[in-house]
Design a protein around this motif. Structure first.
Motif, PDB file in Angstrom:
ATOM      1  N   ASN A  28       0.848  -1.186   0.000  1.00 60.40           N
ATOM      2  CA  ASN A  28       0.000   0.000   0.000  1.00 60.40           C
ATOM      3  C   ASN A  28       0.881   1.234   0.000  1.00 60.40           C
ATOM      4  OD1 ASN A  28      -2.434  -1.344  -0.011  1.00 60.40           O
ATOM      5  ND2 ASN A  28      -2.671  -1.298   2.201  1.00 60.40           N
ATOM      6  N   MET A  29       0.562   2.166  -0.886  1.00 66.00           N
ATOM      7  CA  MET A  29       1.319   3.413  -0.993  1.00 66.00           C
ATOM      8  C   MET A  29       0.473   4.541  -0.415  1.00 66.00           C
ATOM      9  SD  MET A  29       2.725   5.383  -4.403  1.00 66.00           S
ATOM     10  CE  MET A  29       1.105   5.563  -5.137  1.00 66.00           C
ATOM     11  N   LYS A  30       1.088   5.355   0.430  1.00 62.35           N
ATOM     12  CA  LYS A  30       0.405   6.496   1.040  1.00 62.35           C
ATOM     13  C   LYS A  30       1.403   7.651   1.124  1.00 62.35           C
ATOM     14  CE  LYS A  30      -2.187   7.647   5.280  1.00 62.35           C
ATOM     15  NZ  LYS A  30      -2.674   8.858   4.741  1.00 62.35           N
ATOM     16  N   LEU A  31       0.899   8.849   0.965  1.00 61.02           N
ATOM     17  CA  LEU A  31       1.728  10.043   1.089  1.00 61.02           C
ATOM     18  C   LEU A  31       1.358  10.778   2.363  1.00 61.02           C
ATOM     19  CD1 LEU A  31       1.482  11.336  -2.560  1.00 61.02           C
ATOM     20  CD2 LEU A  31       3.550  10.522  -1.446  1.00 61.02           C
ATOM     21  N   LEU A  62      -2.802  12.620  -6.000  1.00 57.12           N
ATOM     22  CA  LEU A  62      -2.883  11.887  -4.737  1.00 57.12           C
ATOM     23  C   LEU A  62      -3.036  12.848  -3.565  1.00 57.12           C
ATOM     24  CD1 LEU A  62      -0.027   9.296  -5.372  1.00 57.12           C
ATOM     25  CD2 LEU A  62      -2.489   8.946  -5.637  1.00 57.12           C
ATOM     26  N   SER A  63      -3.946  12.523  -2.673  1.00 60.27           N
ATOM     27  CA  SER A  63      -4.127  13.319  -1.453  1.00 60.27           C
ATOM     28  C   SER A  63      -3.581  12.524  -0.273  1.00 60.27           C
ATOM     29  CB  SER A  63      -5.613  13.641  -1.245  1.00 60.27           C
ATOM     30  OG  SER A  63      -6.309  12.485  -0.842  1.00 60.27           O
ATOM     31  N   PRO A  64      -3.411  13.173   0.886  1.00 66.07           N
ATOM     32  CA  PRO A  64      -2.877  12.452   2.050  1.00 66.07           C
ATOM     33  C   PRO A  64      -3.788  11.327   2.532  1.00 66.07           C
ATOM     34  CG  PRO A  64      -2.815  14.827   2.440  1.00 66.07           C
ATOM     35  CD  PRO A  64      -3.574  14.603   1.176  1.00 66.07           C
ATOM     36  N   LEU A  70      -0.679  -1.548  -4.633  1.00 68.72           N
ATOM     37  CA  LEU A  70       0.216  -1.811  -5.764  1.00 68.72           C
ATOM     38  C   LEU A  70       0.700  -3.249  -5.725  1.00 68.72           C
ATOM     39  CD1 LEU A  70       2.389   1.385  -5.320  1.00 68.72           C
ATOM     40  CD2 LEU A  70       0.582   1.072  -7.006  1.00 68.72           C
ATOM     41  N   ASN A  71       0.912  -3.834  -6.895  1.00 67.99           N
ATOM     42  CA  ASN A  71       1.487  -5.176  -6.993  1.00 67.99           C
ATOM     43  C   ASN A  71       2.839  -5.078  -7.687  1.00 67.99           C
ATOM     44  OD1 ASN A  71      -0.679  -6.753  -5.884  1.00 67.99           O
ATOM     45  ND2 ASN A  71      -1.836  -6.245  -7.712  1.00 67.99           N
ATOM     46  N   VAL A 108       5.130   6.530   1.959  1.00 67.43           N
ATOM     47  CA  VAL A 108       5.156   5.368   2.839  1.00 67.43           C
ATOM     48  C   VAL A 108       4.652   4.163   2.049  1.00 67.43           C
ATOM     49  CG1 VAL A 108       4.251   4.361   4.976  1.00 67.43           C
ATOM     50  CG2 VAL A 108       4.718   6.824   4.857  1.00 67.43           C
ATOM     51  N   MET A 109       5.472   3.118   1.972  1.00 71.05           N
ATOM     52  CA  MET A 109       5.088   1.859   1.321  1.00 71.05           C
ATOM     53  C   MET A 109       5.003   0.801   2.407  1.00 71.05           C
ATOM     54  SD  MET A 109       4.956   2.549  -1.952  1.00 71.05           S
ATOM     55  CE  MET A 109       5.311   1.212  -3.024  1.00 71.05           C
ATOM     56  N   THR A 110       3.840   0.172   2.537  1.00 71.08           N
ATOM     57  CA  THR A 110       3.631  -0.862   3.547  1.00 71.08           C
ATOM     58  C   THR A 110       3.342  -2.180   2.840  1.00 71.08           C
ATOM     59  OG1 THR A 110       2.663   0.807   4.982  1.00 71.08           O
ATOM     60  CG2 THR A 110       2.299  -1.485   5.591  1.00 71.08           C
ATOM     61  N   GLN A 111       4.233  -3.165   3.034  1.00 71.22           N
ATOM     62  CA  GLN A 111       4.029  -4.464   2.407  1.00 71.22           C
ATOM     63  C   GLN A 111       2.878  -5.196   3.087  1.00 71.22           C
ATOM     64  OE1 GLN A 111       7.560  -6.850   2.019  1.00 71.22           O
ATOM     65  NE2 GLN A 111       6.411  -8.642   1.400  1.00 71.22           N
ATOM     66  N   GLN A 112       2.018  -5.773   2.288  1.00 72.53           N
ATOM     67  CA  GLN A 112       0.853  -6.498   2.819  1.00 72.53           C
ATOM     68  C   GLN A 112       1.169  -7.980   2.984  1.00 72.53           C
ATOM     69  OE1 GLN A 112      -1.964  -4.604   3.717  1.00 72.53           O
ATOM     70  NE2 GLN A 112      -0.306  -3.170   3.363  1.00 72.53           N
TER      71      GLN A 112
END
Length: 112
Positions: A28-31, A62-64, A70-71, A108-112
Motif C-alpha cells: 500500500n502506498m500512502k503520502l 494523490l491526497s494524504p 500496488l502489486n 510510505v510503502m507498507t508491504q501487505q
C-alpha cells in the motif's frame, strides 16, 4: 556461442517447456504531507504562499488520505510519480512570491 545461446538452443531443440514462477508482492502506498486545497484537489503545501506541488500516480492527483494498492514482482521495480507546481486561484497573483520554493512529502510503502 555464449552460455545463454547454448541454454536457449537446448530448450528449443528438446521442445521442453520451462515454467518460471514470479512471486508478487502487494504494498500500500500512502503520502504524508501538509495539504493545501487547490480547487477540489489537495497538493503539498509549499514555502510560497498560494503555491503547492501536486503529486500524481496513474494520472490521478494523490491526497494524504489516499491509499493505493500496488502489486510488484519480487526484485527491482519502477514506480513513476508525476509532480506539478499548482497555484491556489483564491490567492491574488501579487501575493505569490517569485523565486524558489520548497515542498516536502513522505512516501510510505507498507508491504501487505
Amino acid at each position: 556461442m555464449n552460455s545463454n545461446e547454448n541454454f536457449t538452443s537446448s530448450l528449443i531443440s528438446s521442445e521442453s517447456v520451462v515454467y518460471i514462477h514470479f512471486s508478487m508482492v502487494t504494498a500500500n502506498m500512502k503520502l504524508n504531507y501538509t495539504p493545501i486545497s487547490i480547487g477540489s484537489s489537495q497538493a503539498v503545501k509549499s514555502s510560497a504562499n498560494g503555491v503547492g506541488a501536486a503529486i500524481f500516480y496513474g494520472n490521478k492527483a494523490l491526497s494524504p488520505s489516499d491509499v493505493t494498492s500496488l502489486n510488484f514482482l519480487e526484485g527491482s521495480n519502477t514506480l513513476t510519480l508525476g509532480f506539478q507546481a499548482v497555484r491556489d486561484s483564491t490567492v491574488p497573483l501579487k501575493d505569490i512570491p517569485t523565486g524558489a520554493f520548497t515542498a516536502s512529502a513522505i512516501l510510505v510503502m507498507t508491504q501487505q
